[in-house]
Write a protein that holds these residues in place. Structure first.
Motif, PDB file in Angstrom:
ATOM      1  N   TRP A   1     -13.165  -9.777 -23.875  1.00 39.87           N
ATOM      2  CA  TRP A   1     -13.043  -9.808 -22.416  1.00 39.87           C
ATOM      3  C   TRP A   1     -14.079 -10.735 -21.797  1.00 39.87           C
ATOM      4  CZ3 TRP A   1     -12.285  -5.831 -25.677  1.00 39.87           C
ATOM      5  CH2 TRP A   1     -10.985  -5.303 -25.703  1.00 39.87           C
TER       6      TRP A   1
ATOM      7  N   TYR B   1     -13.109 -13.947 -19.798  1.00 36.16           N
ATOM      8  CA  TYR B   1     -13.615 -14.156 -18.439  1.00 36.16           C
ATOM      9  C   TYR B   1     -14.239 -15.541 -18.300  1.00 36.16           C
ATOM     10  CZ  TYR B   1     -15.527 -13.132 -13.901  1.00 36.16           C
ATOM     11  OH  TYR B   1     -15.801 -13.169 -12.562  1.00 36.16           O
TER      12      TYR B   1
ATOM     13  N   GLY C   1     -11.630 -16.598 -16.044  1.00 30.35           N
ATOM     14  CA  GLY C   1     -12.025 -15.822 -14.880  1.00 30.35           C
ATOM     15  C   GLY C   1     -11.929 -16.596 -13.578  1.00 30.35           C
TER      16      GLY C   1
ATOM     17  N   ALA D   1      -9.078 -11.908 -14.577  1.00 29.78           N
ATOM     18  CA  ALA D   1     -10.381 -11.455 -14.087  1.00 29.78           C
ATOM     19  C   ALA D   1     -10.326  -9.960 -13.759  1.00 29.78           C
ATOM     20  CB  ALA D   1     -10.788 -12.263 -12.853  1.00 29.78           C
TER      21      ALA D   1
ATOM     22  N   VAL E   1     -10.393  -7.895 -16.935  1.00 27.44           N
ATOM     23  CA  VAL E   1     -11.724  -7.823 -17.529  1.00 27.44           C
ATOM     24  C   VAL E   1     -12.558  -6.791 -16.780  1.00 27.44           C
ATOM     25  CG1 VAL E   1     -13.845  -9.105 -17.956  1.00 27.44           C
ATOM     26  CG2 VAL E   1     -11.632 -10.195 -18.369  1.00 27.44           C
ATOM     27  N   ARG E   2     -12.508  -6.842 -15.460  1.00 29.82           N
ATOM     28  CA  ARG E   2     -13.275  -5.864 -14.682  1.00 29.82           C
ATOM     29  C   ARG E   2     -12.815  -4.445 -14.987  1.00 29.82           C
ATOM     30  NH1 ARG E   2     -14.152 -10.149 -10.901  1.00 29.82           N
ATOM     31  NH2 ARG E   2     -12.012 -10.202 -10.157  1.00 29.82           N
TER      32      ARG E   2
ATOM     33  N   ASN F   1     -20.498 -18.352 -20.046  1.00 25.06           N
ATOM     34  CA  ASN F   1     -19.175 -18.824 -19.640  1.00 25.06           C
ATOM     35  C   ASN F   1     -18.738 -20.006 -20.499  1.00 25.06           C
ATOM     36  OD1 ASN F   1     -19.175 -16.901 -17.630  1.00 25.06           O
ATOM     37  ND2 ASN F   1     -19.728 -18.326 -16.002  1.00 25.06           N
TER      38      ASN F   1
ATOM     39  N   VAL G   1     -19.321 -10.654 -14.030  1.00 26.03           N
ATOM     40  CA  VAL G   1     -17.974 -10.089 -14.041  1.00 26.03           C
ATOM     41  C   VAL G   1     -17.710  -9.269 -12.782  1.00 26.03           C
ATOM     42  CG1 VAL G   1     -16.497  -8.413 -15.191  1.00 26.03           C
ATOM     43  CG2 VAL G   1     -17.699 -10.128 -16.538  1.00 26.03           C
TER      44      VAL G   1
END
Lengths: 183, 183
Positions: free
Chosen positions: A103, A107, A111, A118, A121-122, B105, B162
């Motif tokens: 994840w 992201y 993301g 996104a 993932v959250r 990232n 995130v």
DNA sequence: AGCGAGGGAGAACGAGCGTTCTCCCTTGGC
DNA sequence: GCCAAGGGAGAACGCTCGTTCTCCCTCGCT
């Protein structure tokens, strides 16, 4: 081949490829080649690549949290159950195909461009966080500990992914043990 | 326009775009448009996009660690300096264009495909880790604490990125404070 | 046997983008 | 003033890849 079987094979291939090489560097044709599911069928099951990505993350989320909970269940003492989370992370990090947290990687990759990814993932991170909170609550420990354990676990995942080593799980476990006693 | 000026403008634009939208979704033409540096000049300065990415990460690494060290220097007590790291993270997280850790990232996006980017991410994280170790050593605290603080900081960065909130810095700071006392 | 629906293989289409090329203009040196 | 060098604007090229289309085969039904 049955529709449900084709779906599972497609997701199996997508998971191995997306997790191993990143989403963007894997084409739908790669998924076809690895799964044996034709492009036509793939697009029947998942009308666009993004939906295949979502399904991949969703299925992996269920399995990941299931495996973690199953491992933790094997321990009886509330505090042991908390530390077992970090033991399980260590086992995960040691798996030969481990490539970091799916994840966090997703992201970083998507993301900024896919609001749906996104959000997923959250949701995954929130669920993990709430699971830790529940373990902390069951042990009668202060609620603030949940967030601290979560940060240790996230840090361990990132570090294990980037450095390709499993040692961060033991470091995180030791820090967690100290926080259990300090709190 | 001078070569050095063009290079700085290109890197300024690249940093804002790459950090804000991810590397892969930004084209060289976007960098040209945002920087005012023509494609011909861009390719003289950076023969391929990957080298622009490397230069972006390298310059950002120097600035990031410089800003952190500068903030920490303002504190005298060794233990205060350690906690200042987390205060600084909190300030960083609160900046309006904060979008998580650029290296995490980039690793999620390119780690699997670009060995050079992956190496740069590892180098950046190693340098940060060694900086924490040096603060711990200067405070006369046990060496194992460095790794634990590192995991807290990494977890805070990921979580702030995130969830798009700065609260994780304070959580990590509190955990760090407890570990300083427990160790 | 005949037929129609579904599916497989792979070509085709179209967009995006990294990279290079063309053409023209500016400018500094003689 | 003239010329070569360098640079800007943007078209062009080639490749990748998401998505769709074509063509043909198979198979279950009547």
């Amino acid at each position: 081949m049955d529709r449900a079987v084709a779906r599972e094979r497609a997701l199996d291939a997508a998971e191995e490829l997306f997790y191993g090489r990143g989403v963007q560097s894997v084409g739908m044709d790669d998924v076809r080649g690895a799964s044996g599911v034709s492009l036509k069928r793939l697009y029947q099951l998942f009308p666009a690549k993004e939906q295949l990505v979502e399904a991949y993350l969703e299925r992996r989320d269920a399995r990941w949290r299931g495996r973690l909970a199953e491992y933790v269940e094997r321990h009886g003492e509330p505090e042991e159950r908390i530390l077992a989370v970090f033991d399980w992370l260590g086992e995960w990090f040691g798996e030969p195909d481990f490539r970091g947290c799916a994840w966090i990687n997703a992201y970083g990759e998507l993301g900024a461009t896919s609001a749906r990814v996104a959000a997923q993932v959250r949701a995954h991170k929130r669920a993990f966080r709430e699971y830790l909170d529940s373990l902390v609550g069951a042990a009668g420990l202060p609620a603030a500990l949940g967030g601290q354990l979560f940060l240790l676990a996230e840090g361990a995942m990132v570090t294990a992914g980037v450095t390709r080593s499993a040692g961060s799980a033991a470091e995180a476990r030791e820090a967690a043990r100290l926080l259990l006693r300090a709190g």
